[in-house]
Write an enzyme that holds these catalytic residues in place. Structure first.
Site, mmCIF file in Angstrom:
data_model
loop_
_atom_site.group_PDB
_atom_site.id
_atom_site.type_symbol
_atom_site.label_atom_id
_atom_site.label_comp_id
_atom_site.label_asym_id
_atom_site.label_seq_id
_atom_site.Cartn_x
_atom_site.Cartn_y
_atom_site.Cartn_z
ATOM 1 N N LYS A 5 0.821 -1.186 0.000
ATOM 2 C CA LYS A 5 0.000 0.000 0.000
ATOM 3 C C LYS A 5 0.868 1.254 0.000
ATOM 4 O O LYS A 5 0.444 2.334 -0.389
ATOM 5 C CB LYS A 5 -0.874 0.050 1.278
ATOM 6 N N GLY A 6 2.109 1.092 0.477
ATOM 7 C CA GLY A 6 2.962 2.236 0.796
ATOM 8 C C GLY A 6 3.165 3.248 -0.317
ATOM 9 O O GLY A 6 3.188 4.451 -0.062
ATOM 10 N N ARG A 44 0.190 6.591 7.542
ATOM 11 C CA ARG A 44 0.314 6.706 6.085
ATOM 12 C C ARG A 44 -0.189 8.071 5.619
ATOM 13 O O ARG A 44 0.263 8.605 4.610
ATOM 14 C CB ARG A 44 -0.522 5.621 5.384
ATOM 15 N N ASP A 58 14.796 -0.533 1.139
ATOM 16 C CA ASP A 58 15.446 -0.716 2.433
ATOM 17 C C ASP A 58 16.506 -1.813 2.276
ATOM 18 O O ASP A 58 17.595 -1.556 1.767
ATOM 19 C CB ASP A 58 14.349 -1.055 3.446
ATOM 20 N N GLU A 87 7.842 2.622 -5.987
ATOM 21 C CA GLU A 87 7.955 2.054 -4.642
ATOM 22 C C GLU A 87 8.112 3.177 -3.620
ATOM 23 O O GLU A 87 8.560 4.277 -3.958
ATOM 24 C CB GLU A 87 9.169 1.097 -4.621
ATOM 25 N N ASP A 88 7.737 2.904 -2.386
ATOM 26 C CA ASP A 88 7.876 3.937 -1.352
ATOM 27 C C ASP A 88 9.309 4.051 -0.856
ATOM 28 O O ASP A 88 9.852 5.139 -0.725
ATOM 29 C CB ASP A 88 6.903 3.695 -0.187
ATOM 30 N N LYS A 120 17.180 3.907 1.540
ATOM 31 C CA LYS A 120 17.935 3.779 2.790
ATOM 32 C C LYS A 120 19.157 2.909 2.501
ATOM 33 O O LYS A 120 19.170 1.720 2.826
ATOM 34 C CB LYS A 120 17.046 3.054 3.811
ATOM 35 N N PHE A 147 13.562 4.538 11.148
ATOM 36 C CA PHE A 147 12.266 4.108 10.651
ATOM 37 C C PHE A 147 11.405 5.328 10.346
ATOM 38 O O PHE A 147 11.112 6.132 11.227
ATOM 39 C CB PHE A 147 11.567 3.181 11.645
ATOM 40 N N ASP A 200 4.041 3.396 6.605
ATOM 41 C CA ASP A 200 3.325 3.140 7.859
ATOM 42 C C ASP A 200 4.223 2.585 8.960
ATOM 43 O O ASP A 200 5.306 2.045 8.703
ATOM 44 C CB ASP A 200 2.217 2.123 7.618
HETATM 45 P P1 IMP Z 1 12.919 -4.162 1.772
HETATM 46 O O1 IMP Z 1 12.456 -5.427 1.168
HETATM 47 O O2 IMP Z 1 13.682 -4.392 3.041
HETATM 48 O O3 IMP Z 1 13.648 -3.239 0.845
HETATM 49 O O4 IMP Z 1 11.648 -3.439 2.328
HETATM 50 C C1 IMP Z 1 10.863 -2.702 1.571
HETATM 51 C C2 IMP Z 1 9.539 -2.453 2.250
HETATM 52 O O5 IMP Z 1 9.642 -2.403 3.680
HETATM 53 C C3 IMP Z 1 9.074 -1.093 1.839
HETATM 54 O O6 IMP Z 1 8.322 -1.166 0.658
HETATM 55 C C4 IMP Z 1 8.253 -0.653 3.033
HETATM 56 O O7 IMP Z 1 6.930 -1.101 2.900
HETATM 57 C C5 IMP Z 1 8.909 -1.327 4.220
HETATM 58 N N1 IMP Z 1 9.843 -0.423 4.911
HETATM 59 C C6 IMP Z 1 11.177 -0.450 4.907
HETATM 60 N N2 IMP Z 1 11.709 0.552 5.632
HETATM 61 C C7 IMP Z 1 10.660 1.248 6.114
HETATM 62 C C8 IMP Z 1 10.551 2.439 6.944
HETATM 63 O O8 IMP Z 1 11.519 3.073 7.396
HETATM 64 N N3 IMP Z 1 9.281 2.847 7.209
HETATM 65 C C9 IMP Z 1 8.180 2.202 6.743
HETATM 66 N N4 IMP Z 1 8.238 1.115 5.973
HETATM 67 C C10 IMP Z 1 9.468 0.645 5.654
HETATM 68 MG MG MG Z 2 6.237 -1.010 0.347
#
Ligand code: IMP
Ligand code: MG
Length: 175
Positions: A41-42, A163, A101, A97-98, A129, A150, A157
Protein backbone atom coordinates in the site's frame (compact mmCIF):
# COMPACT_ATOMS: atom_id res chain seq x y z
CA UNK A 1 -0.76 4.18 21.53
CA UNK A 2 0.72 7.37 20.13
CA UNK A 3 4.24 8.08 18.92
CA UNK A 4 6.29 11.20 18.78
CA UNK A 5 7.05 11.93 15.14
CA UNK A 6 9.85 14.24 14.11
CA UNK A 7 9.61 15.83 10.66
CA UNK A 8 12.43 14.78 8.36
CA UNK A 9 11.18 16.01 4.98
CA UNK A 10 8.47 18.66 4.80
CA UNK A 11 5.36 18.41 2.67
CA UNK A 12 6.75 21.12 0.40
CA UNK A 13 10.12 19.37 -0.03
CA UNK A 14 8.43 16.10 -0.92
CA UNK A 15 5.98 17.72 -3.33
CA UNK A 16 8.75 19.67 -5.05
CA UNK A 17 10.89 16.59 -5.47
CA UNK A 18 7.99 14.59 -6.92
CA UNK A 19 7.40 17.38 -9.42
CA UNK A 20 11.09 17.15 -10.46
CA UNK A 21 10.90 13.37 -10.81
CA UNK A 22 7.79 13.72 -12.98
CA UNK A 23 9.54 16.25 -15.21
CA UNK A 24 12.62 14.01 -15.49
CA UNK A 25 10.52 10.97 -16.44
CA UNK A 26 8.53 13.06 -18.93
CA UNK A 27 11.81 14.04 -20.61
CA UNK A 28 13.35 10.55 -20.52
CA UNK A 29 10.29 8.88 -22.07
CA UNK A 30 9.42 11.57 -24.61
CA UNK A 31 7.20 10.17 -27.37
CA UNK A 32 6.54 6.96 -25.41
CA UNK A 33 3.71 5.56 -23.34
CA UNK A 34 4.24 4.60 -19.72
CA UNK A 35 2.83 1.75 -17.66
CA UNK A 36 3.14 2.72 -14.01
CA UNK A 37 3.15 -0.16 -11.51
CA UNK A 38 2.33 1.00 -8.00
CA UNK A 39 3.24 -1.29 -5.13
CA UNK A 40 0.56 -1.39 -2.44
CA UNK A 41 0.00 0.00 0.00
CA UNK A 42 2.96 2.24 0.80
CA UNK A 43 3.67 3.70 -2.65
CA UNK A 44 0.07 4.64 -3.46
CA UNK A 45 0.31 8.23 -2.20
CA UNK A 46 3.56 8.79 -4.08
CA UNK A 47 2.38 7.05 -7.27
CA UNK A 48 -0.74 9.23 -7.58
CA UNK A 49 1.24 12.46 -7.12
CA UNK A 50 3.96 11.28 -9.51
CA UNK A 51 1.44 10.22 -12.16
CA UNK A 52 -0.06 13.73 -12.10
CA UNK A 53 3.37 15.18 -12.87
CA UNK A 54 4.11 12.95 -15.88
CA UNK A 55 2.91 14.65 -19.05
CA UNK A 56 2.74 11.53 -21.24
CA UNK A 57 0.13 8.89 -22.06
CA UNK A 58 0.08 6.71 -18.96
CA UNK A 59 -1.74 3.76 -17.47
CA UNK A 60 -1.63 2.75 -13.82
CA UNK A 61 -1.85 -0.69 -12.26
CA UNK A 62 -1.33 -2.05 -8.76
CA UNK A 63 0.60 -4.94 -7.30
CA UNK A 64 1.02 -6.02 -3.69
CA UNK A 65 3.89 -7.93 -2.17
CA UNK A 66 4.58 -8.29 1.52
CA UNK A 67 7.85 -8.60 3.37
CA UNK A 68 7.14 -7.01 6.70
CA UNK A 69 5.19 -7.97 9.79
CA UNK A 70 3.45 -5.40 11.92
CA UNK A 71 6.56 -3.84 13.39
CA UNK A 72 9.74 -2.42 11.96
CA UNK A 73 11.66 -5.65 11.40
CA UNK A 74 11.87 -7.40 8.05
CA UNK A 75 10.92 -11.05 8.04
CA UNK A 76 13.19 -11.57 5.03
CA UNK A 77 10.40 -13.44 3.30
CA UNK A 78 8.60 -11.91 0.32
CA UNK A 79 5.33 -13.08 -1.19
CA UNK A 80 2.84 -11.80 -3.78
CA UNK A 81 -0.56 -10.82 -2.41
CA UNK A 82 -2.13 -9.13 -5.42
CA UNK A 83 -0.93 -9.41 -9.02
CA UNK A 84 -1.34 -6.85 -11.81
CA UNK A 85 -4.62 -6.78 -13.72
CA UNK A 86 -2.98 -6.24 -17.10
CA UNK A 87 -0.13 -7.71 -19.14
CA UNK A 88 3.12 -5.71 -19.23
CA UNK A 89 4.54 -7.39 -22.31
CA UNK A 90 6.13 -4.85 -24.67
CA UNK A 91 5.37 -1.93 -22.35
CA UNK A 92 7.56 0.74 -20.75
CA UNK A 93 7.13 -0.25 -17.13
CA UNK A 94 8.11 1.96 -14.22
CA UNK A 95 7.73 0.34 -10.81
CA UNK A 96 6.86 2.92 -8.17
CA UNK A 97 7.96 2.05 -4.64
CA UNK A 98 7.88 3.94 -1.35
CA UNK A 99 11.29 2.93 -0.01
CA UNK A 100 14.17 0.63 -0.87
CA UNK A 101 15.45 -0.72 2.43
CA UNK A 102 17.16 -4.12 2.41
CA UNK A 103 16.21 -4.40 -1.29
CA UNK A 104 14.63 -7.84 -0.86
CA UNK A 105 11.12 -6.81 -1.86
CA UNK A 106 12.25 -5.01 -4.98
CA UNK A 107 14.67 -7.65 -6.21
CA UNK A 108 11.90 -10.27 -5.89
CA UNK A 109 9.40 -8.03 -7.67
CA UNK A 110 11.73 -6.89 -10.46
CA UNK A 111 12.69 -10.51 -11.21
CA UNK A 112 9.04 -11.50 -11.57
CA UNK A 113 8.26 -8.55 -13.83
CA UNK A 114 11.37 -9.03 -15.98
CA UNK A 115 10.18 -12.52 -16.92
CA UNK A 116 7.00 -11.01 -18.40
CA UNK A 117 8.98 -9.30 -21.18
CA UNK A 118 8.28 -5.61 -20.75
CA UNK A 119 9.91 -3.39 -23.39
CA UNK A 120 11.72 -1.48 -20.63
CA UNK A 121 11.66 -1.88 -16.86
CA UNK A 122 12.74 0.81 -14.41
CA UNK A 123 12.37 1.53 -10.75
CA UNK A 124 11.33 4.81 -9.13
CA UNK A 125 11.47 5.00 -5.35
CA UNK A 126 10.48 7.95 -3.19
CA UNK A 127 13.05 7.03 -0.54
CA UNK A 128 16.28 5.08 -0.38
CA UNK A 129 17.94 3.78 2.79
CA UNK A 130 21.29 2.68 1.32
CA UNK A 131 22.88 1.77 4.67
CA UNK A 132 20.42 -1.08 5.12
CA UNK A 133 20.96 -2.77 1.75
CA UNK A 134 21.33 -6.57 1.76
CA UNK A 135 20.50 -7.26 -1.91
CA UNK A 136 22.30 -5.26 -4.61
CA UNK A 137 19.57 -3.13 -6.16
CA UNK A 138 19.52 0.51 -7.17
CA UNK A 139 16.52 2.62 -8.20
CA UNK A 140 16.69 4.43 -11.55
CA UNK A 141 14.89 7.38 -9.99
CA UNK A 142 15.15 8.21 -6.29
CA UNK A 143 13.40 11.00 -4.42
CA UNK A 144 15.57 11.21 -1.30
CA UNK A 145 18.21 9.24 0.53
CA UNK A 146 17.32 8.80 4.19
CA UNK A 147 19.43 7.64 7.14
CA UNK A 148 18.91 4.30 8.85
CA UNK A 149 15.83 5.36 10.81
CA UNK A 150 12.27 4.11 10.65
CA UNK A 151 10.28 6.66 8.66
CA UNK A 152 6.55 7.18 8.25
CA UNK A 153 4.16 9.37 6.29
CA UNK A 154 3.37 9.96 2.64
CA UNK A 155 2.15 6.37 2.44
CA UNK A 156 4.71 4.75 4.73
CA UNK A 157 3.32 3.14 7.86
CA UNK A 158 4.24 1.97 11.29
CA UNK A 159 1.86 -0.92 12.10
CA UNK A 160 -0.50 0.46 9.41
CA UNK A 161 -0.65 3.93 10.94
CA UNK A 162 0.66 7.34 9.83
CA UNK A 163 0.31 6.71 6.08
CA UNK A 164 -1.82 9.85 5.90
CA UNK A 165 0.84 12.26 7.18
CA UNK A 166 1.53 14.72 4.34
CA UNK A 167 5.26 14.81 5.21
CA UNK A 168 7.98 12.22 5.98
CA UNK A 169 8.76 11.83 9.67
CA UNK A 170 10.79 9.65 12.00
CA UNK A 171 9.16 7.66 14.75
CA UNK A 172 11.04 8.87 17.84
CA UNK A 173 9.36 7.35 20.85
CA UNK A 174 6.21 5.75 22.16
CA UNK A 175 4.23 7.85 24.57
P1 IMP B 1 12.92 -4.16 1.77
O1 IMP B 1 12.46 -5.43 1.17
O2 IMP B 1 13.68 -4.39 3.04
O3 IMP B 1 13.65 -3.24 0.85
O4 IMP B 1 11.65 -3.44 2.33
C1 IMP B 1 10.86 -2.70 1.57
C2 IMP B 1 9.54 -2.45 2.25
O5 IMP B 1 9.64 -2.40 3.68
C3 IMP B 1 9.07 -1.09 1.84
O6 IMP B 1 8.32 -1.17 0.66
C4 IMP B 1 8.25 -0.65 3.03
O7 IMP B 1 6.93 -1.10 2.90
C5 IMP B 1 8.91 -1.33 4.22
N1 IMP B 1 9.84 -0.42 4.91
C6 IMP B 1 11.18 -0.45 4.91
N2 IMP B 1 11.71 0.55 5.63
C7 IMP B 1 10.66 1.25 6.11
C8 IMP B 1 10.55 2.44 6.94
O8 IMP B 1 11.52 3.07 7.40
N3 IMP B 1 9.28 2.85 7.21
C9 IMP B 1 8.18 2.20 6.74
N4 IMP B 1 8.24 1.12 5.97
C10 IMP B 1 9.47 0.64 5.65
MG1 MG C 1 6.24 -1.01 0.35
Amino acid sequence: MNHKIRELLSEEEVDNRIRQLGEQITKDYEGEEIFLVCTLKGASFFACELAKRIALPLTLDFIAVASYGDGTQSSGEVRMIKDLDESIEGKNVIVVEDIVDTGRTLSYLMEILKKRNPRTLKLCSLLDKPERRVVDIQADYTGFEVPDLFVVGYGLDYAQRYRNLPYIGVVESEG
